[in-house]
Design an enzyme around this catalytic site. Sequence first.
Site, PDB file in Angstrom:
ATOM      1  N   HIS A  99       0.873  -1.175   0.000  1.00 20.95           N
ATOM      2  CA  HIS A  99       0.000   0.000   0.000  1.00 20.95           C
ATOM      3  C   HIS A  99       0.912   1.228   0.000  1.00 20.95           C
ATOM      4  O   HIS A  99       2.024   1.179   0.537  1.00 20.95           O
ATOM      5  CB  HIS A  99      -0.850  -0.043   1.274  1.00 20.95           C
ATOM      6  CG  HIS A  99      -1.949   0.968   1.348  1.00 20.95           C
ATOM      7  ND1 HIS A  99      -1.707   2.282   1.677  1.00 20.95           N
ATOM      8  CD2 HIS A  99      -3.290   0.862   1.166  1.00 20.95           C
ATOM      9  CE1 HIS A  99      -2.857   2.943   1.696  1.00 20.95           C
ATOM     10  NE2 HIS A  99      -3.829   2.107   1.384  1.00 20.95           N
TER      11      HIS A  99
ATOM     12  N   ASP B 254       2.999  -4.801   7.745  1.00 24.80           N
ATOM     13  CA  ASP B 254       1.796  -3.976   7.642  1.00 24.80           C
ATOM     14  C   ASP B 254       0.615  -4.938   7.756  1.00 24.80           C
ATOM     15  O   ASP B 254       0.302  -5.663   6.820  1.00 24.80           O
ATOM     16  CB  ASP B 254       1.783  -3.240   6.301  1.00 24.80           C
ATOM     17  CG  ASP B 254       0.476  -2.511   6.054  1.00 24.80           C
ATOM     18  OD1 ASP B 254      -0.423  -2.576   6.929  1.00 24.80           O
ATOM     19  OD2 ASP B 254       0.341  -1.892   4.987  1.00 24.80           O
TER      20      ASP B 254
ATOM     21  N   GLN C 174      -4.580  -5.483   6.786  1.00 17.24           N
ATOM     22  CA  GLN C 174      -5.546  -6.424   6.211  1.00 17.24           C
ATOM     23  C   GLN C 174      -5.621  -7.730   6.989  1.00 17.24           C
ATOM     24  O   GLN C 174      -6.611  -8.462   6.867  1.00 17.24           O
ATOM     25  CB  GLN C 174      -5.166  -6.730   4.752  1.00 17.24           C
ATOM     26  CG  GLN C 174      -5.160  -5.525   3.841  1.00 17.24           C
ATOM     27  CD  GLN C 174      -6.538  -4.907   3.704  1.00 17.24           C
ATOM     28  OE1 GLN C 174      -7.550  -5.611   3.725  1.00 17.24           O
ATOM     29  NE2 GLN C 174      -6.594  -3.603   3.547  1.00 17.24           N
TER      30      GLN C 174
ATOM     31  N   LYS D 237     -10.604  -1.137   9.958  1.00 19.23           N
ATOM     32  CA  LYS D 237     -10.736  -2.324   9.111  1.00 19.23           C
ATOM     33  C   LYS D 237     -11.099  -3.553   9.938  1.00 19.23           C
ATOM     34  O   LYS D 237     -11.409  -4.593   9.381  1.00 19.23           O
ATOM     35  CB  LYS D 237      -9.437  -2.584   8.341  1.00 19.23           C
ATOM     36  CG  LYS D 237      -9.069  -1.477   7.350  1.00 19.23           C
ATOM     37  CD  LYS D 237      -7.876  -1.879   6.519  1.00 19.23           C
ATOM     38  CE  LYS D 237      -7.156  -0.710   5.882  1.00 19.23           C
ATOM     39  NZ  LYS D 237      -7.936   0.034   4.904  1.00 19.23           N
TER      40      LYS D 237
ATOM     41  N   CYS E 171      -4.589   2.376  -3.825  1.00 16.35           N
ATOM     42  CA  CYS E 171      -3.372   2.909  -3.189  1.00 16.35           C
ATOM     43  C   CYS E 171      -2.217   1.925  -3.334  1.00 16.35           C
ATOM     44  O   CYS E 171      -1.424   1.744  -2.394  1.00 16.35           O
ATOM     45  CB  CYS E 171      -3.602   3.232  -1.708  1.00 16.35           C
ATOM     46  SG  CYS E 171      -4.826   4.504  -1.466  1.00 16.35           S
TER      47      CYS E 171
END
Lengths: 141, 413
Positions: free
Chosen positions: B122, B199, B202, B225, B367
């Site tokens: 991202h 990261d 998700q 999220k 993104c």
Amino acid sequence: MSGDLYQDRLLELAAAATGAGRLEDPDVTVRLDNPMCGDRITLDVKLADGKVAEVAHETRACLLCQAAASVIGAHAIGLDAAHLAEIRAGVEALLRDGESETLAWHDLDAFAPVHGHPSRYSCVLLPLDALAQAFEEIGAS
Amino acid sequence: VTFDPLKIRKEFPLLRPDRDGRRIIYLDNAATAQVPEAVLAAVAHHERSSRANVHRGVYRLAEAATRAYENARDVIAGYVNAATREEIVFTSGATASLNLVAHSLGETLQAGDEVLISELEHHSNIVPWQLLRDRRGITLKALPATPDGRIDLDALDRLVNRNTKLIAVTHVSNVTGAVTDVARVVAAARSVGARVLLDGAQAAPHGPLDVQDLDVDFYALTGHKMYGPNGIGVLWARREILETMPPFLGGGEMIRSVTIAQTEFAPPPARFEAGTPPIANAVGLAAAAIWIEDKDTDEAHAHLDRLTGRLLDGLAVLGNRGVRVVGPLDTQGRYATASFDIEGVHPHDVCQLLDARNLCLRGGHHCAQPLMEAMGVTGTSRASLAFYSSDEDIDLLLNGIEDVARKFGSAGK
């Protein structure tokens, strides 16, 4: 309702792709991206006496942007920077209010249904902004 | 079967049918998930009963606010299985967490040091490192994408060297749903003494994490999220690393003492939480973590795997209409996110046309422009599922995609 956006006139404009392609020897080439969705237009322009003499575009974008580029391809010849600014203001008013009394070209009416979809305004304006940038770059040089 | 997505969906006010029985089919969970009543109630309860600033006031209301905020830290420490609660830094979101590391750890890097990211990242895990490169003169490298939208870990051998100080990659792709083989990344990093940042924006919504088992050094996640509020995120980092990191933002809360001449900084996590934190949002995030933990996540994963398979099978059938999956073609090593392309139809138009059927999907570059470039597309349409997604959602989506492809696609024309 999103389905209302894709009316025949708009689809016809996009399909016509008027002015699609590249110029052999443009005075200026502008490549402009829509950062929101990755739409990209590459606009070649030739000017004479400060007015558009020839224009061509390569548009990798959504139907709305394709249709707007097609309108530029059909109507931009003879346009100068000041007139373009007026037309852009008229399109902005159309998008914002759903109607505009200052539309220079009949084809621009086709974008009235975009009024209800603010996230798509930039798709319609991208080709106009590319042409404005072309005037700026030539003016600067 | 104890996992019932339809029962779960009833907990989400926004997903309930209207008076005419119409409902939205929300498939943009990779961007933002919806919020259950339990989270809304927790935030409202905090604001109604315990709203005050934290860590300073001695009156009982302030004590209650501090307790609620620090309790949220405990809950999140449990959710990620942190070794200690001090390893949990609240931020405004995953982007802020990543920028915190890029600035703070980045201050300790020198010209010639290398940070390795990937083409799947991202923008929030690309741009901070580019900015660091421009500030500090580090070298930024990227693992390429495989043709099926995974990080090409075979390139680790080529790209990791003794100058590599950090490997910062996504745990799960926000575009293709591909899950990164973290063990391979960690092994490569450890071989040269580099640190690993994941990261996890998700991955975190999928269920409780075990950062100790993952054996990484930094983990970034965001609340909105994972069924929580927006404006709240987390940076988990090993305590011994946090203790060596300089502050990023300066202000109240992050100090031990201040004179006009200088400041002595607080120990972590306070050192990294300058200013009044998003207190109610932290409370909401904790409520979201508890809400997820309360589910049978094994069954939830099985449910989402099955739905993803149903979606992928349906998209494969629509191949004759110019529909193509961008990313892994099966459910192995991927979460419940799938990108697709319809020949001759721009993703923006796909998603706008699907919106007419109350289907909420994201179209565009997500993104992740370098990944779009690597995959040879300008953008994709993306369906990302959540615990409340159902078989009917998938079938309505596939019907919608078929209709868009038939009316607007160029395949077969």
